[in-house]
Design a protein around this motif. Structure first.
Motif, PDB file in Angstrom:
ATOM      1  N   ARG A 266      84.314  62.154  62.413  1.00  0.00           N
ATOM      2  CA  ARG A 266      84.500  62.308  63.732  1.00  0.00           C
ATOM      3  C   ARG A 266      85.263  63.522  64.016  1.00  0.00           C
ATOM      4  O   ARG A 266      86.365  63.737  63.710  1.00  0.00           O
ATOM      5  N   TYR A 267      84.755  64.714  64.438  1.00  0.00           N
ATOM      6  CA  TYR A 267      85.315  65.923  64.399  1.00  0.00           C
ATOM      7  C   TYR A 267      86.564  65.726  65.304  1.00  0.00           C
ATOM      8  O   TYR A 267      87.594  66.538  65.132  1.00  0.00           O
ATOM      9  N   GLU A 268      86.219  65.292  66.642  1.00  0.00           N
ATOM     10  CA  GLU A 268      87.367  65.232  67.769  1.00  0.00           C
ATOM     11  C   GLU A 268      88.658  64.641  67.102  1.00  0.00           C
ATOM     12  O   GLU A 268      89.697  64.789  67.269  1.00  0.00           O
ATOM     13  N   ALA A 269      88.180  63.414  66.399  1.00  0.00           N
ATOM     14  CA  ALA A 269      89.637  62.938  65.524  1.00  0.00           C
ATOM     15  C   ALA A 269      90.384  63.524  64.778  1.00  0.00           C
ATOM     16  O   ALA A 269      91.598  63.631  64.623  1.00  0.00           O
ATOM     17  N   ILE A 270      89.529  64.344  63.955  1.00  0.00           N
ATOM     18  CA  ILE A 270      90.020  65.095  62.804  1.00  0.00           C
ATOM     19  C   ILE A 270      90.722  66.211  63.464  1.00  0.00           C
ATOM     20  O   ILE A 270      92.031  66.672  63.137  1.00  0.00           O
ATOM     21  N   ASN A 271      90.199  66.883  64.704  1.00  0.00           N
ATOM     22  CA  ASN A 271      91.157  67.991  65.574  1.00  0.00           C
ATOM     23  C   ASN A 271      92.287  67.158  66.051  1.00  0.00           C
ATOM     24  O   ASN A 271      93.336  67.944  65.765  1.00  0.00           O
TER      25      ASN A 271
ATOM     26  N   LEU B 110      82.469  61.366  51.819  1.00  0.00           N
ATOM     27  CA  LEU B 110      81.962  60.252  52.170  1.00  0.00           C
ATOM     28  C   LEU B 110      81.612  60.351  53.394  1.00  0.00           C
ATOM     29  O   LEU B 110      80.835  59.491  53.962  1.00  0.00           O
ATOM     30  N   ALA B 111      82.377  60.935  54.167  1.00  0.00           N
ATOM     31  CA  ALA B 111      82.479  60.900  55.747  1.00  0.00           C
ATOM     32  C   ALA B 111      81.018  61.710  56.103  1.00  0.00           C
ATOM     33  O   ALA B 111      80.929  61.572  57.275  1.00  0.00           O
ATOM     34  N   GLY B 112      80.718  62.748  55.568  1.00  0.00           N
ATOM     35  CA  GLY B 112      79.546  63.111  55.821  1.00  0.00           C
ATOM     36  C   GLY B 112      79.397  64.503  56.645  1.00  0.00           C
ATOM     37  O   GLY B 112      78.469  64.781  57.171  1.00  0.00           O
ATOM     38  N   GLY B 113      80.724  64.912  56.826  1.00  0.00           N
ATOM     39  CA  GLY B 113      80.804  66.216  57.785  1.00  0.00           C
ATOM     40  C   GLY B 113      80.487  67.321  57.049  1.00  0.00           C
ATOM     41  O   GLY B 113      80.234  67.477  55.785  1.00  0.00           O
ATOM     42  N   ARG B 114      80.433  68.496  57.869  1.00  0.00           N
ATOM     43  CA  ARG B 114      80.111  69.664  57.522  1.00  0.00           C
ATOM     44  C   ARG B 114      81.420  70.795  57.555  1.00  0.00           C
ATOM     45  O   ARG B 114      82.075  70.756  58.538  1.00  0.00           O
ATOM     46  N   TRP B 115      81.575  71.419  56.372  1.00  0.00           N
ATOM     47  CA  TRP B 115      83.048  72.253  56.459  1.00  0.00           C
ATOM     48  C   TRP B 115      82.846  73.416  57.405  1.00  0.00           C
ATOM     49  O   TRP B 115      84.064  73.650  58.007  1.00  0.00           O
ATOM     50  N   GLU B 116      81.726  73.703  57.744  1.00  0.00           N
ATOM     51  CA  GLU B 116      81.690  74.838  58.785  1.00  0.00           C
ATOM     52  C   GLU B 116      81.920  74.373  59.829  1.00  0.00           C
ATOM     53  O   GLU B 116      82.323  75.345  61.039  1.00  0.00           O
ATOM     54  N   ARG B 117      82.159  73.189  60.270  1.00  0.00           N
ATOM     55  CA  ARG B 117      82.612  72.644  61.548  1.00  0.00           C
ATOM     56  C   ARG B 117      84.212  72.030  61.351  1.00  0.00           C
ATOM     57  O   ARG B 117      84.814  72.089  62.407  1.00  0.00           O
ATOM     58  N   VAL B 118      84.465  71.712  60.055  1.00  0.00           N
ATOM     59  CA  VAL B 118      86.061  71.477  59.886  1.00  0.00           C
ATOM     60  C   VAL B 118      86.757  72.485  59.885  1.00  0.00           C
ATOM     61  O   VAL B 118      88.003  72.427  60.459  1.00  0.00           O
ATOM     62  N   GLU B 119      86.464  73.644  59.087  1.00  0.00           N
ATOM     63  CA  GLU B 119      87.448  74.660  58.896  1.00  0.00           C
ATOM     64  C   GLU B 119      87.870  75.503  60.081  1.00  0.00           C
ATOM     65  O   GLU B 119      89.255  75.691  60.038  1.00  0.00           O
ATOM     66  N   PRO B 120      87.163  75.513  61.124  1.00  0.00           N
ATOM     67  CA  PRO B 120      87.758  76.193  62.509  1.00  0.00           C
ATOM     68  C   PRO B 120      88.884  75.345  62.961  1.00  0.00           C
ATOM     69  O   PRO B 120      89.846  75.741  63.495  1.00  0.00           O
ATOM     70  N   LEU B 121      88.932  73.922  62.768  1.00  0.00           N
ATOM     71  CA  LEU B 121      89.942  73.060  63.363  1.00  0.00           C
ATOM     72  C   LEU B 121      91.042  73.330  62.421  1.00  0.00           C
ATOM     73  O   LEU B 121      92.297  73.425  62.978  1.00  0.00           O
TER      74      LEU B 121
END
Length: 160
Positions: A100-105, A131-142
């Motif tokens: 959940r990108y919003e939760a990570i943010n 295991l969470a299945g996210g993509r680093w290109e979405r996490v890195e900017p956060l």
């Protein structure tokens, strides 16, 4: 404007830095601890798992939930940040990804508030991308917006 994220090959459970350090990782919201990066943490220190399980067990009386952060001291200058950024766990390929990108943010913002008074650097694997299945290109900017842009040094570890 903060600094850039530093990328290293190695193990995020043995952070390469001087001074206070926070090792941050993403947990699920089910109280499950038993796969992925958490196993490496538990091999080094029992406290993060014990604290996470207690936090989940007592969740009726605390802030446990998506976006929450728990800071657990494991050495005089080292803490582990349990960040809840994953909804459930992946049970099948068809079920979609738990990240959940919003939760990570949200969690990264809370992490910054905890880390700045410590004057600590942050060390992490590519959170949300195993295991969470996210993509680093979405996490890195956060990570950049919430941590490095606030002047917090961040090192990301890629395990061999």
């Amino acid at each position: 404007m903060g600094s850039e994220i530093r990328y290293l090959r190695g193990d995020a459970t043995s952070p390469q830095a001087k001074g206070p350090k926070v090792i941050a990782h993403v947990c699920n919201d089910l109280g499950g601890w038993g796969k992925g990066f958490v196993l490496a943490l538990s091999r080094r220190w029992p406290e993060p798992e014990a604290a996470y399980r207690r936090w989940h067990r007592e969740r009726a009386r605390n802030d446990f939930g998506l976006g929450a952060v728990q800071l657990v001291q494991v050495a005089p200058d080292t803490w582990v940040a349990n960040m809840v950024g994953q909804r459930g766990i992946r049970t099948s390929r068809s079920a979609g990804v738990p990240v959940r990108y919003e939760a990570i943010n949200t969690a990264l913002g809370r992490l910054a508030d905890l880390v700045l008074p410590l004057g600590a650097s942050v060390h992490l694997p590519r959170i949300g991308c195993g295991l969470a299945g996210g993509r680093w290109e979405r996490v890195e900017p956060l990570v950049t917006a919430r941590l490095t842009d606030q002047g917090i040094p961040v090192t990301v570890y890629d395990h061999d």
